[in-house]
Write a protein that holds these residues in place. Structure first.
Motif, PDB file in Angstrom:
ATOM      1  N   PRO A  49       0.827  -1.211   0.000  1.00 19.44           N
ATOM      2  CA  PRO A  49       0.000   0.000   0.000  1.00 19.44           C
ATOM      3  C   PRO A  49       0.862   1.263   0.000  1.00 19.44           C
ATOM      4  O   PRO A  49       2.052   1.229   0.288  1.00 19.44           O
ATOM      5  N   LYS A  50       0.223   2.384  -0.324  1.00 25.90           N
ATOM      6  CA  LYS A  50       0.942   3.665  -0.323  1.00 25.90           C
ATOM      7  C   LYS A  50       1.349   4.068   1.092  1.00 25.90           C
ATOM      8  O   LYS A  50       2.419   4.616   1.294  1.00 25.90           O
ATOM      9  N   ASP A  51       0.479   3.804   2.036  1.00 27.07           N
ATOM     10  CA  ASP A  51       0.763   4.144   3.427  1.00 27.07           C
ATOM     11  C   ASP A  51       1.678   3.077   4.030  1.00 27.07           C
ATOM     12  O   ASP A  51       1.322   1.898   4.073  1.00 27.07           O
ATOM     13  N   PRO A  52       2.882   3.447   4.497  1.00 25.33           N
ATOM     14  CA  PRO A  52       3.798   2.439   5.035  1.00 25.33           C
ATOM     15  C   PRO A  52       3.330   1.808   6.344  1.00 25.33           C
ATOM     16  O   PRO A  52       3.861   0.794   6.764  1.00 25.33           O
ATOM     17  N   MET A  53       2.328   2.394   6.986  1.00 28.79           N
ATOM     18  CA  MET A  53       1.810   1.836   8.235  1.00 28.79           C
ATOM     19  C   MET A  53       0.864   0.656   7.986  1.00 28.79           C
ATOM     20  O   MET A  53       0.597  -0.122   8.886  1.00 28.79           O
ATOM     21  N   GLU A  54       0.337   0.528   6.773  1.00 30.53           N
ATOM     22  CA  GLU A  54      -0.564  -0.578   6.451  1.00 30.53           C
ATOM     23  C   GLU A  54       0.238  -1.816   6.077  1.00 30.53           C
ATOM     24  O   GLU A  54       1.357  -1.721   5.610  1.00 30.53           O
ATOM     25  N   ARG A  55      -0.372  -2.960   6.283  1.00 34.22           N
ATOM     26  CA  ARG A  55       0.293  -4.221   5.963  1.00 34.22           C
ATOM     27  C   ARG A  55       0.142  -4.548   4.482  1.00 34.22           C
ATOM     28  O   ARG A  55      -0.889  -4.250   3.879  1.00 34.22           O
ATOM     29  N   PRO A  56       1.155  -5.184   3.873  1.00 32.77           N
ATOM     30  CA  PRO A  56       1.024  -5.593   2.481  1.00 32.77           C
ATOM     31  C   PRO A  56      -0.012  -6.712   2.328  1.00 32.77           C
ATOM     32  O   PRO A  56      -0.223  -7.510   3.239  1.00 32.77           O
ATOM     33  N   ILE A  57      -0.648  -6.745   1.179  1.00 28.10           N
ATOM     34  CA  ILE A  57      -1.666  -7.747   0.883  1.00 28.10           C
ATOM     35  C   ILE A  57      -1.019  -8.806  -0.001  1.00 28.10           C
ATOM     36  O   ILE A  57      -0.481  -8.492  -1.064  1.00 28.10           O
ATOM     37  N   SER A  58      -1.078 -10.080   0.429  1.00 26.39           N
ATOM     38  CA  SER A  58      -0.470 -11.177  -0.315  1.00 26.39           C
ATOM     39  C   SER A  58      -1.519 -12.211  -0.668  1.00 26.39           C
ATOM     40  O   SER A  58      -2.454 -12.460   0.097  1.00 26.39           O
ATOM     41  N   GLN A  59      -1.334 -12.821  -1.839  1.00 27.26           N
ATOM     42  CA  GLN A  59      -2.204 -13.902  -2.277  1.00 27.26           C
ATOM     43  C   GLN A  59      -1.329 -15.002  -2.859  1.00 27.26           C
ATOM     44  O   GLN A  59      -0.493 -14.757  -3.722  1.00 27.26           O
ATOM     45  N   VAL A  60      -1.512 -16.230  -2.383  1.00 28.76           N
ATOM     46  CA  VAL A  60      -0.742 -17.376  -2.850  1.00 28.76           C
ATOM     47  C   VAL A  60      -1.688 -18.327  -3.572  1.00 28.76           C
ATOM     48  O   VAL A  60      -2.720 -18.726  -3.019  1.00 28.76           O
ATOM     49  N   THR A  61      -1.367 -18.671  -4.816  1.00 27.85           N
ATOM     50  CA  THR A  61      -2.159 -19.622  -5.588  1.00 27.85           C
ATOM     51  C   THR A  61      -1.259 -20.731  -6.105  1.00 27.85           C
ATOM     52  O   THR A  61      -0.071 -20.516  -6.356  1.00 27.85           O
ATOM     53  N   THR A  62      -1.831 -21.898  -6.265  1.00 23.28           N
ATOM     54  CA  THR A  62      -1.100 -23.033  -6.829  1.00 23.28           C
ATOM     55  C   THR A  62      -1.292 -23.024  -8.331  1.00 23.28           C
ATOM     56  O   THR A  62      -2.409 -23.128  -8.826  1.00 23.28           O
TER      57      THR A  62
END
Length: 164
Positions: A49-62
């Motif tokens: 995200p643009k805001d460094p205080m927010e956590r990154p969003i991850s998605q794992v697919t096979t």
């Protein structure tokens, strides 16, 4: 005390997205009764995200899964890996400030007690031709050619039949 030791060497560091993944699985120490072994390719997409205080969003697919072996491997045994990638939906690996695509090769082992063991290694996919001087994956990753003898490496060999 280790119950299992194995390595996953592959022919290349970077793989073309439509070619064949070639390598081998070497079993050094085997003290478990392995019933099943499969290999899968995992795609991990991360959005920062643009805001460094927010956590990154991850998605794992096979992306793909294949059964490698059914039964007990012996000490010193090697299992060849030859996996055509043309039927899978693979995009190039990329890393930018906001968006990252990474691929992992995951080896899953199942023993007779129902325990599962995993080994993961990161692999890189690209779209360009390996071996040319203008590799898109090489230039995008931020690598800089800083060899001291770069010009000497790219000089053609001397012609033995040339006149002095």
């Amino acid at each position: 005390m280790r119950n299992m030791s194995l390595t996953l060497p592959f022919a290349r560091d970077h793989h073309h997205e439509n070619r064949v993944l070639t390598g081998c699985i070497y079993f050094h120490i085997v003290r478990l009764n392995i019933l099943h072994m499969e290999m899968s390719i995992l795609k991990m997409e991360t959005v920062n995200p643009k805001d460094p205080m927010e956590r990154p969003i991850s998605q794992v697919t096979t992306v793909g899964r294949v059964e490698m072996m059914d039964g007990m491997p012996g000490k010193g045994e090697q299992v060849p890996v030859r996996w055509p990638l043309s039927g899978l939906r693979i995009t190039p690996s990329c890393q930018h400030n906001r968006f990252t695509v990474r691929y992992f090769l995951k080896l899953s082992l199942l023993d007779e007690r129902g325990r599962q063991f995993y080994k993961e290694t990161e692999i890189h996919f690209h779209r360009g031709v390996v071996g040319t001087d203008t590799l898109s994956w090489y230039l995008e990753s931020g690598n800089v050619r800083n060899w001291k003898d770069y010009k000497a490496r790219h000089q053609p060999p001397p012609n033995p039949y040339a006149l002095w």
